[in-house]
Each structure stands twice: as C-alpha cells, then as structure tokens.
Design a protein around this motif. Structure first.
Motif, short mmCIF file in Angstrom:
data_model
loop_
_atom_site.label_atom_id
_atom_site.label_comp_id
_atom_site.label_asym_id
_atom_site.label_seq_id
_atom_site.Cartn_x
_atom_site.Cartn_y
_atom_site.Cartn_z
N THR A 1 -3.60 -4.50 -0.47
CA THR A 1 -4.77 -4.14 -1.27
C THR A 1 -5.52 -3.03 -0.54
O THR A 1 -5.25 -2.73 0.62
CB THR A 1 -5.67 -5.37 -1.49
N ALA A 2 -6.47 -2.41 -1.21
CA ALA A 2 -7.03 -1.15 -0.71
C ALA A 2 -7.61 -1.25 0.69
O ALA A 2 -7.37 -0.40 1.55
CB ALA A 2 -8.09 -0.63 -1.68
N VAL B 1 -5.67 -0.39 7.00
CA VAL B 1 -5.28 -0.73 8.37
C VAL B 1 -3.79 -1.04 8.44
O VAL B 1 -3.33 -1.75 9.33
CB VAL B 1 -6.13 -1.90 8.91
N ASN B 2 -3.04 -0.52 7.50
CA ASN B 2 -1.59 -0.68 7.48
C ASN B 2 -0.95 0.51 8.20
O ASN B 2 -1.24 1.66 7.88
CB ASN B 2 -1.10 -0.74 6.02
N GLY B 3 -0.11 0.22 9.17
CA GLY B 3 0.46 1.28 10.00
C GLY B 3 1.70 1.94 9.45
O GLY B 3 2.33 2.73 10.15
N GLU B 4 2.09 1.61 8.22
CA GLU B 4 3.29 2.18 7.63
C GLU B 4 2.92 3.24 6.60
O GLU B 4 2.32 2.94 5.55
CB GLU B 4 4.12 1.06 6.97
N ASP B 5 3.26 4.49 6.88
CA ASP B 5 2.89 5.59 5.99
C ASP B 5 3.47 5.43 4.59
O ASP B 5 2.87 5.87 3.61
CB ASP B 5 3.36 6.93 6.59
N GLY B 6 4.66 4.82 4.51
CA GLY B 6 5.29 4.65 3.21
C GLY B 6 4.46 3.82 2.25
O GLY B 6 4.47 4.06 1.04
N PHE B 7 3.73 2.85 2.77
CA PHE B 7 2.85 2.03 1.92
C PHE B 7 1.58 2.78 1.56
O PHE B 7 1.01 2.58 0.49
CB PHE B 7 2.49 0.73 2.64
N ARG B 8 1.08 3.62 2.46
CA ARG B 8 -0.21 4.29 2.27
C ARG B 8 -0.12 5.52 1.37
O ARG B 8 -1.09 5.90 0.72
CB ARG B 8 -0.77 4.72 3.63
N LYS B 9 1.05 6.13 1.34
CA LYS B 9 1.21 7.42 0.66
C LYS B 9 0.82 7.33 -0.82
O LYS B 9 1.29 6.48 -1.57
CB LYS B 9 2.67 7.88 0.77
N GLY B 10 -0.08 8.21 -1.21
CA GLY B 10 -0.48 8.30 -2.61
C GLY B 10 -1.65 7.44 -3.00
O GLY B 10 -2.08 7.46 -4.16
N PHE B 11 -2.20 6.65 -2.05
CA PHE B 11 -3.30 5.74 -2.38
C PHE B 11 -4.62 6.13 -1.70
O PHE B 11 -5.58 5.35 -1.72
CB PHE B 11 -2.93 4.30 -2.00
N ALA B 12 -4.69 7.29 -1.10
CA ALA B 12 -5.94 7.75 -0.48
C ALA B 12 -6.96 8.12 -1.58
O ALA B 12 -6.58 8.39 -2.72
CB ALA B 12 -5.65 8.95 0.40
N PRO B 13 -8.26 8.10 -1.23
CA PRO B 13 -8.84 7.83 0.10
C PRO B 13 -8.97 6.33 0.36
O PRO B 13 -9.19 5.54 -0.55
CB PRO B 13 -10.22 8.48 0.02
#
Length: 461
Positions: free
Chosen positions: A156-157, A162-174
């Motif tokens: 969840t957002a 605080v997730n260290g995997e870029d693959g999960f974070r990509k496209g969900f910023a900010p």
C-alpha cells in the motif's frame, strides 16, 4: 422461491474453471505465470504442512502461504475457536462498546514483549506497517522514515514508501518522504539522523528478500543512535514474528533490543481470518489518541473483529501448548545444517543462511566450464532463472512447493509451517540433493526447462 446458497454445489459445478475465471476477472498474469512454470496444479485439500491433489498425491508445503500458515492449514484448535465464536452470535463491531476478545488478545501479545504497552489491530501486515509509520510521524513530529535497501514492508502507498524493491515502486510516485540505507550500516544511519528530520527507522530483523539477517549488534546500536536523536525503532515482524526464527520475535535474538513499535500479522491469523497488529509504547499511543476528539483518528472498519481475535488467541494458545517456537528452532537447525553440508559438494550452491524456519538457499556462478556456460546463458536472459529451474523440479518430481525469495534473485526461501517435523525436513533435503545432482550432471529435463524460461524472459522484454 429463493434458491438457497450451496457452496459445495457451486464448487462442484464450477471449480474446474478456476484458471479461466482468474484469467477473465482477476489478475490475468497470475494464471499465465503459473502455466509457464508448471505450477498450475489443482489441490483438492490440505492439512498441516501438506496438500493433496485429486489423485491423492501428497505435496509438502515449504512456503506456508508466504508465512501465513504458521500452524499449517486447518489446525483443529483454531477451527474450533472459529466455530465457537460464530456459534456465540456475538454483537460484533458495534463500534460503541469494548468487547473482551481484543483486550484479551492484546494482553496476550504484549506478554511476549513486556516493554510494550498497547496494541492497534488492523487487517494485514501492510496495514500494521502503515499504522507504525503514522504513529511514528505523529509522535515525533517529523516526517522522514528510514528503511533498509532490499526491504519489503508491504505494497500500500505508505508501506511502499519504505519498500526497497524498485520494481514495486516504479510508477506509483510520489510516495512519503523516505531514505534507503544499507542494512547494517550504522554510519549511514548516523549521517541521516544528524539532519534532524527522521521520525523512525523501520527494519526487518531478517529480511524476507534474500534472507539477510541484520549483523550482530546492529539493532541495539541502531536503537541507541535513534533514541539519541529522538527517533524511533520500528521492527517489522510481519514475517519473522510468532516463532518463525526460533524466538517469538526475531529481534529477541539480540539482548537489549526493545523496539518502540512492532508490526505483526500473517501467522497470527491461523490461516483463516486476516489480522494485523501494531504494538507500541504507551507514550506513543497517548500522543496519537491525545483526547476524546481524536478517539477515531486512526481506526479500521474490520479491525478487532471477533473472528480475527478468536483466531489470534487460539494461535497463541497452540504455540504455547505445542511448543511451536522450540520446534521451529530445532527443526530449522537440522534443516539448515543438512543443507549447509551440501555447499562444498555442489559448485552451483553458494550459501545457506537464516534462522529457525526462515532459510535462504543461494546459488552462484560455478567453476567448471560446462556449467558456467549454461549459468551465463541464464544470467544473460534474466537473473533468477536458475533458482526457478530448481523450484520447478522440486514441485513436479518431488511434490514439494517452494519459491524464489524475490525478483532477480538466485535464492530460494524456505518458510514452511512451523509444525513441520524432522521427516519433512529430511524429505526436502533428500529431494533438493537429487535436484542438485541432476543439475550438476547436466540433467536434460532441467536445463531444457531453463531454455524455456530464457525464451519467456526474452519475450517479456
């Protein structure tokens, strides 16, 4: 006349459509992935640490629903507790009373961490983390959260921040203000703390991705640094808690560590009713819930529901009565020791690490030319394919369910139900040894499947 709902009849009529239904109405990539790697099995029933298919074949579960099934599936004590709470017809979730079950479960949970005082109950691990992040930011008056590289704290957002995997974070910023630091790097922690805006450091005592343990002394030293700078230590025990690593909480392997907030979930559910819990110090809760006007400033619609609370109480009772933590420590040590003995025997096997029944098996570049050329082919297509090549024959030939410990990692993570016995552990080691033997002898089926994975990886680029 209205037709009565008949679950058994519905499953009998349409159960065979399971993969088509998922492809049509849910995540369409899941059935595609399962078909590709040969994991598209149909399991008819489950009990403890085992599944059975329609032909009566027995499968050993070394995944435990990503550590949710700490007591295995359908433990009779948990089942009875849920039948009892349903039969009681309680006035649940009125929101304007104080039912006993949440208080009793909180009391019991806190007995395992006597330095903590209060509990918030939500519905999942990521919600437990979200609660900890909110509470830490409000209690300290600061916004920035530190986390460790390769961490996994949820999707969840807030947790994703605080997730260290870029693959999960990509496209969900900010996302929330955050900074990643290496696990075990006290200098990096001190450098960030000197900026004066850090609310907390959140850390998994043993990281799920890759199964990396915090170095000895790190958690205690980090705690002292954080408190010196008026910041908090959050221990994410969603996966490692409730006996997984051979102590009730993984942070308890290090004397003197007393996190300000602790997140638990997964195994607390008994595998039935989703539940998450955030344990914390009294002063933090006092700040968050500082007046009657703020009584609902953080809440969850289904939090503290009677079924989840009953399941949690039953789980903790079983853990004590059946000495689950001691079993995890003993069987885990046997499993790890037997696997570690194979490292010198097989050049594709690089390392075996972990605690209790949370074990990482890492593969690495072999020395011999023939194996090295095959390894290089796989790595060029996509890192992590060799580990997947091992996982597949473990299921297809030996009926053992495992999985890689993260994307682009050559690591298999073993997180079986904490009730497995030495026979289960030996069954896994014997099967794993056969797979390793096949890989080193150039087993055709295994390497042929590797070529299939390479083609799929290239097609997905």
């Amino acid at each position: 006349m209205t037709k009565e709902f008949d679950l058994a009849a519905l499953l009998a009529e349409r159960g065979a459509e399971r993969y088509e239904l998922h492809a049509r109405h849910l995540n369409h990539q899941l059935p595609r992935m399962l078909h590709t790697i040969g994991f598209d099995k149909v399991y008819e029933r489950a009990e403890g640490a085992h599944f059975w298919d329609a032909d009566g074949n027995d499968y050993l579960d070394m995944l435990a629903g990503f550590a949710v099934m700490g007591l295995g599936r359908h433990h009779p004590v948990v089942r009875k507790a849920l039948h009892d709470v349903l039969d009681a017809s309680l006035a649940d979730l009125t929101r304007f009373d104080c039912p006993p079950l949440p208080g009793l479960l909180a009391e019991k949970l806190l007995s395992y961490s006597p330095h903590l005082d209060r509990v918030f109950f939500g519905n999942s691990g990521t919600e437990a983390v979200e609660t900890a992040l909110k509470f830490a930011r409000y209690a300290t008056g600061r916004q920035r959260i530190l986390y460790c590289t390769h961490a996994f704290h949820g999707l969840t957002a807030g947790s994703l921040s605080v997730n260290g995997e870029d693959g999960f974070r990509k496209g969900f910023a900010p996302l929330l203000p955050d900074t990643a630091i290496p696990l075990g790097d006290l200098d990096a922690l001190a450098r960030e703390l000197r900026k004066g805006d850090v609310a907390a450091l959140i850390v998994e005592p043993v990281q799920g991705k890759g199964v990396h343990e915090a170095p000895p002394g790190y958690l205690l030293a980090a705690q002292e640094l954080l408190h010196r700078h008026k910041a908090l230590l959050i221990a994410d025990e969603v996966q490692t808690g409730l006996g997984r690593t051979g102590t009730f909480y993984a942070y308890q392997h290090e004397d003197g560590v007393e996190p300000d907030l602790v997140c638990v979930a997964k195994a607390l559910s008994g595998g039935y009713v989703p539940v998450g819990a955030t344990l914390g110090k009294d002063w933090i809760f006092q700040k968050v819930y500082s007046s009657m006007d703020r009584v609902q400033v953080h809440s969850a619609s289904f939090g503290s529901n009677a079924q989840a609370m009953a399941a949690g109480l039953a789980v903790l009772s079983v853990m004590e009565n059946e000495e689950i933590v001691a079993n995890a420590a003993a069987v885990g040590e046997r499993l790890k020791t037997r696997l570690a003995e194979l490292v010198d025997r097989y050049e594709l096997l690089a390392d075996v690490r972990g605690r209790g029944l949370m074990i990482g098996i890492e593969f690495g570049r072999p020395r011999s030319l023939k194996l090295r050329s095959r390894w290089t082919m796989l790595q060029a297509a996509r890192k992590g394919l060799f580990a997947q090549m091992v996982v597949v024959p473990l299921l297809q030939r030996h009926r053992i369910l495992t999985q890689v410990s993260g994307d682009h990692l050559e690591v298999i993570k073993l997180i079986p139900p904490l009730i497995i016995d030495t026979d289960d552990a030996d069954r896994f080691v014997d099967a794993f040894t056969e797979v390793m033997e096949d890989a080193h002898n150039g087993g055709g089926l295994m390497w042929d499947f590797g070529k299939t994975l390479v083609k799929q990886a290239v097609a997905n680029r």
